[in-house]
Scaffold this active site. Structure first.
Site, short mmCIF file in Angstrom:
data_model
loop_
_atom_site.label_atom_id
_atom_site.label_comp_id
_atom_site.label_asym_id
_atom_site.label_seq_id
_atom_site.Cartn_x
_atom_site.Cartn_y
_atom_site.Cartn_z
N ARG A 33 10.17 24.53 29.69
CA ARG A 33 9.65 25.90 29.79
C ARG A 33 9.34 26.26 31.25
O ARG A 33 9.49 27.41 31.66
CB ARG A 33 8.38 26.00 28.94
N HIS A 90 10.11 29.75 33.35
CA HIS A 90 9.10 30.55 34.05
C HIS A 90 9.38 30.63 35.54
O HIS A 90 9.10 31.64 36.19
CB HIS A 90 7.70 29.99 33.78
N ASN A 124 1.36 32.17 31.95
CA ASN A 124 1.41 30.83 32.54
C ASN A 124 0.23 29.97 32.14
O ASN A 124 0.20 28.80 32.46
CB ASN A 124 1.43 30.93 34.07
N HIS A 164 12.98 26.88 21.79
CA HIS A 164 11.82 26.80 20.90
C HIS A 164 12.05 25.84 19.73
O HIS A 164 11.22 25.73 18.85
CB HIS A 164 11.43 28.20 20.40
C1 HEM Z 1 12.85 35.00 24.93
C2 HEM Z 1 11.65 35.13 25.41
C3 HEM Z 1 10.59 34.07 25.32
C4 HEM Z 1 9.31 34.27 24.95
C5 HEM Z 1 8.68 35.60 24.58
C6 HEM Z 1 8.66 32.99 24.96
C7 HEM Z 1 7.32 32.80 24.69
C8 HEM Z 1 6.73 31.57 24.52
C9 HEM Z 1 5.35 31.36 24.14
C10 HEM Z 1 4.34 32.46 23.89
C11 HEM Z 1 5.17 30.03 24.00
C12 HEM Z 1 3.90 29.32 23.54
C13 HEM Z 1 3.04 28.90 24.69
C14 HEM Z 1 1.73 28.33 24.23
O1 HEM Z 1 1.05 28.99 23.43
O2 HEM Z 1 1.35 27.22 24.67
C15 HEM Z 1 6.41 29.39 24.31
C16 HEM Z 1 6.62 28.03 24.30
C17 HEM Z 1 7.77 27.44 24.74
N1 HEM Z 1 8.85 28.08 25.31
FE1 HEM Z 1 9.24 30.04 25.25
N2 HEM Z 1 9.54 32.03 25.32
C18 HEM Z 1 10.75 32.64 25.57
C19 HEM Z 1 11.89 32.02 26.03
C20 HEM Z 1 11.96 30.71 26.38
C21 HEM Z 1 13.04 30.11 27.15
C22 HEM Z 1 14.22 30.88 27.72
C23 HEM Z 1 12.75 28.79 27.25
C24 HEM Z 1 13.52 27.71 27.97
C25 HEM Z 1 14.81 27.73 28.16
C26 HEM Z 1 11.52 28.57 26.54
C27 HEM Z 1 10.94 27.34 26.33
C28 HEM Z 1 9.75 27.13 25.67
C29 HEM Z 1 9.27 25.82 25.28
C30 HEM Z 1 10.02 24.51 25.43
C31 HEM Z 1 8.00 26.01 24.72
C32 HEM Z 1 7.05 24.94 24.20
C33 HEM Z 1 6.06 24.60 25.30
C34 HEM Z 1 5.08 23.48 24.95
O3 HEM Z 1 5.32 22.69 24.02
O4 HEM Z 1 4.06 23.39 25.66
N3 HEM Z 1 11.06 29.74 26.05
N4 HEM Z 1 7.34 30.34 24.64
#
Ligand code: HEM
Ligand code: NAG
Ligand code: NAG
Ligand code: NAG
Length: 327
Positions: free
Chosen positions: A62, A66, A94, A192
């Protein structure tokens, strides 16, 4: 052809060439001569560390997202606040980023091996890839040669990063600004398939979608009920974490897309991917093929994202500490 349009074409070609050459200047094995062990050092550290802390792979992936979406992939995400500047780290989206210490550790190994050579931006890209690989996910090429930026602004993180409550058009637009299309949006959201989210990133969907104590009709109501009963027990919970792909949150696989078509995507932004015709068709296409097809396509989109707005040549700097601009 008029003189004007002729010159117009020349200018466009020159611009096109400049843009193309910017991308071309990232290259595979950029450090082969200047720091031949760099990529091995990164991989060895990831291989050694991530299996003990498997939940760290997701936030490291992630982090690359970012970073690249704000000022290009230039490690601006790693810079600390200063007395007169609120950095990206301090922006709301973030808040939950993790893995900064991990990147610092890799950086210190690389500084010991070859001081001042390997950029923090390349470290983010390499670590994201290697973390996914050791998790059993896809491999993608990481051309290197990114340089580090010197500016990081919380406000830009808020305006460039898509939010969990955004609809399809908003997501599509934020990706398009980075040169990423609908396929990239669908594929990269597939990240995700691993990781967790905090309740507050989706609690409106299960408690109060339109302000009348209702659920999001775009979420399977049995799923909403179980999230309320077992996970996010109050609308104001900001600490409980939920697997985005329950039961399979450590596996890089197609189950994220399987959930989407069952209306069990966790965020509105996940569910939004099924509200657009071409996006939904692509999801269905991914589901018809083998996971390997998803892996290959995901790899291409990651490579594309990794080239967004990169600084190369003499632009930017190679930071000594990833959290600080060089003095
Ligand atoms: C399309 C728009 C996207 C939105 C709105 C979004 C939003 C989010 C949000 C809100 C979280 C949860 C964070 C938390 O509460 O700790 C999350 C987690 C995550 N996102 Fe996204 N995301 C997007 C795209 C992406 C992209 C493009 C990637 C990587 C290529 C990505 C990878 C991840 C990963 C791996 C997690 C898990 C993080 C963890 O386990 O701490 N996301 N995302
Ligand atoms: C950056 O900020 C973090 C958190 O405040 C702090 O722990 C770290 O030491 C800072 N890094 C540097 C190099 O000053
Ligand atoms: C839902 O949101 C509205 C508007 O913000 C608020 O007035 C109401 O108290 C909330 N209801 C519940 C059940 O949280
Ligand atoms: C821990 C942290 O960085 N918190 C900040 C997150 O962003 C908001 C503004 O969007 C700040 O108010 C927090 O202090």
């Amino acid at each position: 052809m008029g003189k004007k349009s002729f010159f117009g074409i020349i200018i466009l070609s020159v611009l096109g060439f400049l843009i193309a050459s910017t991308v071309a200047d990232l290259k595979l094995g950029f450090y082969d001569k200047s720091c031949p062990n760099a990529e091995n050092i990164v991989l060895a550290y990831v291989k050694n560390y991530i299996p003990n802390v498997p939940t760290l792979a997701a936030p490291l992936l992630r982090m690359a997202f970012h970073d690249c979406f704000v000022r290009g992939c230039d490690a601006s995400v790693l810079l600390n606040d200063t007395s007169n500047n609120q950095a990206e780290k301090d922006a709301r989206p973030n808040l939950s980023l993790r893995g900064f210490d991990f990147i610092d550790e890799v950086k210190s190994l690389l500084e010991a091996e070859c001081p001042g050579i390997v950029s923090c931006a390349d470290i983010i890209s390499l670590v994201a890839r290697d973390s996914v690989v050791v998790t059993g996910g896809p491999y993608w090429k990481v051309p290197t040669g990114r340089r580090d930026g010197t500016i990081s602004r919380a406000s830009e993180a808020l305006s460039n990063l898509p939010g969990a409550n955004e609809n399809f058009n908003a997501l599509q637009e934020k990706f398009a600004i980075k040169g990423l299309n609908i396929k990239d949006l669908v594929l990269l959201s597939g990240a995700h398939t691993i990781g967790i989210a905090h309740c507050n990133t989706f609690s409106n969907r299960i408690y109060n979608f339109t302000g009348v104590g209702d659920e999001d009709p775009g979420m399977d109501s049995a799923y909403a009920l179980s999230l309320r009963a077992n996970k996010c027990k109050t609308p104001t919970d900001t600490t409980t974490i939920v697997e985005m792909d329950p039961g399979s949150a450590k596996n890089f696989d197609l189950s994220y897309y399987k959930l989407l078509v069952k209306r069990r995507g966790l965020f509105q932004s996940d569910a939004a991917l099924t509200t657009d015709y071409s996006s939904l068709s692509y999801i269905n296409q991914l589901l018809k093929k083998s996971p390997l097809y998803f892996f290959e396509e995901f790899a291409k989109s990651m490579e594309k994202m990794g080239a967004v707005g990169v600084k190369i040549g003499t632009d930017g700097q190679i930071r000594k500490h990833c959290a600080l601009v060089n003095k």
